[in-house]
Design a protein around this motif. Structure first.
Motif, PDB file in Angstrom:
ATOM      1  N   LYS A  46      19.093  25.755  -5.498  1.00  0.00           N
ATOM      2  CA  LYS A  46      19.414  25.247  -6.829  1.00  0.00           C
ATOM      3  C   LYS A  46      18.339  24.251  -7.276  1.00  0.00           C
ATOM      4  CE  LYS A  46      23.288  27.457  -7.344  1.00  0.00           C
ATOM      5  NZ  LYS A  46      24.593  26.762  -7.320  1.00  0.00           N
ATOM      6  N   PRO A  47      17.873  24.323  -8.515  1.00  0.00           N
ATOM      7  CA  PRO A  47      16.832  23.417  -8.999  1.00  0.00           C
ATOM      8  C   PRO A  47      17.275  21.956  -8.959  1.00  0.00           C
ATOM      9  CG  PRO A  47      17.078  25.307 -10.459  1.00  0.00           C
ATOM     10  CD  PRO A  47      18.231  25.348  -9.509  1.00  0.00           C
ATOM     11  N   VAL A  48      16.384  21.118  -8.474  1.00  0.00           N
ATOM     12  CA  VAL A  48      16.626  19.675  -8.417  1.00  0.00           C
ATOM     13  C   VAL A  48      15.655  18.994  -9.379  1.00  0.00           C
ATOM     14  CG1 VAL A  48      16.607  17.612  -6.961  1.00  0.00           C
ATOM     15  CG2 VAL A  48      17.330  19.827  -5.996  1.00  0.00           C
ATOM     16  N   PHE A  95       7.732  15.600 -15.337  1.00  0.00           N
ATOM     17  CA  PHE A  95       9.075  16.130 -15.055  1.00  0.00           C
ATOM     18  C   PHE A  95       8.942  17.488 -14.386  1.00  0.00           C
ATOM     19  CE2 PHE A  95      12.890  18.591 -15.994  1.00  0.00           C
ATOM     20  CZ  PHE A  95      13.881  17.712 -15.580  1.00  0.00           C
ATOM     21  N   ALA A  96       9.718  17.681 -13.322  1.00  0.00           N
ATOM     22  CA  ALA A  96       9.673  18.948 -12.599  1.00  0.00           C
ATOM     23  C   ALA A  96      11.053  19.297 -12.063  1.00  0.00           C
ATOM     24  CB  ALA A  96       8.668  18.881 -11.446  1.00  0.00           C
ATOM     25  N   TYR A  97      11.263  20.602 -11.910  1.00  0.00           N
ATOM     26  CA  TYR A  97      12.402  21.107 -11.154  1.00  0.00           C
ATOM     27  C   TYR A  97      11.858  21.591  -9.817  1.00  0.00           C
ATOM     28  CZ  TYR A  97      15.120  21.276 -15.508  1.00  0.00           C
ATOM     29  OH  TYR A  97      15.778  20.962 -16.672  1.00  0.00           O
ATOM     30  N   VAL A  98      12.394  21.057  -8.741  1.00  0.00           N
ATOM     31  CA  VAL A  98      12.029  21.521  -7.411  1.00  0.00           C
ATOM     32  C   VAL A  98      13.157  22.415  -6.912  1.00  0.00           C
ATOM     33  CG1 VAL A  98      11.524  20.849  -5.039  1.00  0.00           C
ATOM     34  CG2 VAL A  98      10.669  19.464  -6.936  1.00  0.00           C
ATOM     35  N   GLY A 142      12.008  34.347   1.474  1.00  0.00           N
ATOM     36  CA  GLY A 142      13.110  35.284   1.269  1.00  0.00           C
ATOM     37  C   GLY A 142      14.098  34.796   0.221  1.00  0.00           C
ATOM     38  N   GLY A 143      14.071  33.488  -0.048  1.00  0.00           N
ATOM     39  CA  GLY A 143      14.956  32.939  -1.070  1.00  0.00           C
ATOM     40  C   GLY A 143      14.347  32.918  -2.458  1.00  0.00           C
ATOM     41  N   LEU A 144      13.192  33.591  -2.622  1.00  0.00           N
ATOM     42  CA  LEU A 144      12.484  33.539  -3.910  1.00  0.00           C
ATOM     43  C   LEU A 144      13.279  34.177  -5.043  1.00  0.00           C
ATOM     44  CD1 LEU A 144       9.893  32.750  -5.394  1.00  0.00           C
ATOM     45  CD2 LEU A 144       8.885  34.915  -4.647  1.00  0.00           C
ATOM     46  N   ASP A 145      13.927  35.312  -4.760  1.00  0.00           N
ATOM     47  CA  ASP A 145      14.688  35.993  -5.810  1.00  0.00           C
ATOM     48  C   ASP A 145      15.757  35.079  -6.395  1.00  0.00           C
ATOM     49  OD1 ASP A 145      13.349  38.454  -5.760  1.00  0.00           O
ATOM     50  OD2 ASP A 145      14.530  39.148  -4.064  1.00  0.00           O
ATOM     51  N   GLY A 146      16.524  34.449  -5.515  1.00  0.00           N
ATOM     52  CA  GLY A 146      17.585  33.568  -5.990  1.00  0.00           C
ATOM     53  C   GLY A 146      17.047  32.371  -6.743  1.00  0.00           C
ATOM     54  N   ALA A 147      15.905  31.825  -6.275  1.00  0.00           N
ATOM     55  CA  ALA A 147      15.314  30.665  -6.953  1.00  0.00           C
ATOM     56  C   ALA A 147      14.878  31.033  -8.366  1.00  0.00           C
ATOM     57  CB  ALA A 147      14.125  30.148  -6.143  1.00  0.00           C
ATOM     58  N   LEU A 148      14.234  32.181  -8.514  1.00  0.00           N
ATOM     59  CA  LEU A 148      13.779  32.605  -9.842  1.00  0.00           C
ATOM     60  C   LEU A 148      14.963  32.905 -10.756  1.00  0.00           C
ATOM     61  CD1 LEU A 148      10.813  34.907  -8.778  1.00  0.00           C
ATOM     62  CD2 LEU A 148      10.659  32.651  -9.853  1.00  0.00           C
ATOM     63  N   GLN A 149      16.034  33.454 -10.186  1.00  0.00           N
ATOM     64  CA  GLN A 149      17.225  33.703 -11.001  1.00  0.00           C
ATOM     65  C   GLN A 149      17.800  32.395 -11.525  1.00  0.00           C
ATOM     66  OE1 GLN A 149      18.495  36.457 -12.182  1.00  0.00           O
ATOM     67  NE2 GLN A 149      20.219  35.392 -13.140  1.00  0.00           N
ATOM     68  N   GLU A 150      17.806  31.360 -10.686  1.00  0.00           N
ATOM     69  CA  GLU A 150      18.294  30.050 -11.139  1.00  0.00           C
ATOM     70  C   GLU A 150      17.430  29.510 -12.273  1.00  0.00           C
ATOM     71  OE1 GLU A 150      20.950  28.265 -10.379  1.00  0.00           O
ATOM     72  OE2 GLU A 150      21.685  29.848  -9.047  1.00  0.00           O
TER      73      GLU A 150
END
Length: 380
Positions: free
Chosen positions: A47-49, A84-87, A94-102
């Motif tokens: 989840k983006p922080v 300002f950034a979202y980390v 392997g978690g790239l797909d979910g990160a990009l979807q978020e």
């Protein structure tokens, strides 16, 4: 709108939201994806922080850790002018797909980095596709480390052949950079991918000059050297392949020395042109929401034309569009030829906009001559 079929005959007053000035959309917020020293647990992973400084990042996600590129990229982003950034913390790629979807849920993201990811497959199929699909953000990619960047079947050239962004939503930067190793006692350097630092450079250019300024001939703050110092011949070959070089010249720190996207389409060749048009599109989408559900008539068209013209005039005055006058720099058309009766009956409004974007002076040609008061001897 009042239903006049049941209203009493008489004079009726309608209120509507008038056309207002369009504010420019934000462009410098970055999303950085990778593994952090302190990984969130459970549903918070991936989840983006949101973070506004290096201190905020390390408080929530930990500091440096051997083998991790993300902390150095985040530090480089803020050191180079990012605000300002979202980390997005993931255990591995392997978690790239979910990160990009978020990230699809965050319309204010303007830049996307996955520091250290150099596999052309995931970069093209996931990261570049994400930016192409969203149409409002730009991917900053790291070139793979290589000792012979011109070798046709070498790592860098092989990676480049696998990367393409048809509409110019991505750029590739090389080589990696040297920074002071924060974990070494008594000094020492560390080699890290440049994408986070480049994102900071872009954010800095956006805030100090504007998104229309090419993010090149700019210092990479925090970099003390380059993993592979390039010469002019090497860079010329890389530039022809749309690989953006980082260079060091006598007496200078490492500089960004390229501004090309990963496309074969000439109109979208330069980073600043692609990002300028995305900025205009995003600003118009956000700034014209007042028009949705308004009566679709010539009054609405005139209001839209005024708002768009006022906004584009400001872009031209800031140097983003080319022309001696505003009329040479852009045009806005909203008329019956674009919006005939069948279009209006469907509740649609079509607007045609043309822009003369300012392109960077990538090659400065000097013509030097010897003059003795009479004849001239010229070198082209």
């Amino acid at each position: 709108m009042v239903d006049y079929t049941t209203a009493a005959p008489g004079i009726h007053l309608e209120e509507f939201t008038p056309a207002g000035p369009i504010s420019g959309a934000g462009t410098g917020a970055a999303a950085l994806i990778g593994t952090t020293a302190t990984l969130p647990t459970g549903s918070d992973l991936g989840k983006p922080v949101p973070v506004t400084s290096w201190n905020a990042y390390r408080t929530r996600l930990g500091e440096y850790k051997a083998g991790l590129n993300l902390p150095h990229a985040v530090r480089g982003f803020f050191d180079n002018g990012g605000t300002f950034a979202y980390v997005v913390p993931i255990k591995d790629f392997g978690g790239l797909d979910g990160a990009l979807q978020e990230l699809t849920r965050l319309p204010d993201v303007g830049l996307v980095c996955v520091p250290g990811l150099v596999d052309a497959g995931p970069l093209k199929d996931k990261v570049i596709k994400h930016c192409e699909d969203q149409h409002d953000r730009f991917a900053i990619l790291d070139g793979v480390q290589d000792t012979d960047p011109l070798k046709a079947d070498g790592p860098l050239q092989t990676q480049r052949k696998g990367l393409l962004s048809p509409n110019g939503f991505a750029a590739l930067y090389w080589p990696w950079i040297l920074i002071q190793d924060p974990g070494a006692t008594g000094g020492g350097t560390l080699t890290v991918p440049p994408s986070g630092h480049i994102a900071g450079v872009m954010s800095r250019c956006d805030s100090t000059i504007g998104v229309h300024k090419a993010p090149a001939n700019e210092q990479v703050r925090g970099a003390v050297g380059l993993d592979h110092p390039l010469n002019d011949t090497e860079q010329g070959m890389l530039n022809s392949k749309n690989i953006n070089a980082l260079r060091m010249f006598p007496g200078t720190p490492p500089l960004v020395w390229g501004a090309r996207t990963l496309t074969a389409d000439v109109p979208w060749r330069f980073v600043n042109v692609r990002r300028l048009v995305s900025y205009v599109e995003d600003s118009l989408i956000q700034g014209l929401r007042w028009a949705v559900f308004q009566p679709n008539n010539t009054a609405l068209w005139k209001g839209l034309e005024r708002s768009i013209t006022e906004f584009l005039t400001r872009v031209w005055e800031a140097g983003g569009l080319f022309g001696r006058t505003a009329k040479e720099a852009f045009y806005v058309t909203i008329d019956e030829s674009l919006n005939p009766a069948p279009v209006r009956e469907r509740g649609e409004v079509y607007i045609e906009i043309g822009l003369a974007a300012t392109r960077p002076a990538e090659h400065i040609i000097l013509r030097l001559g010897l003059w003795d008061g009479g004849a001239r001897i010229t070198e082209g």
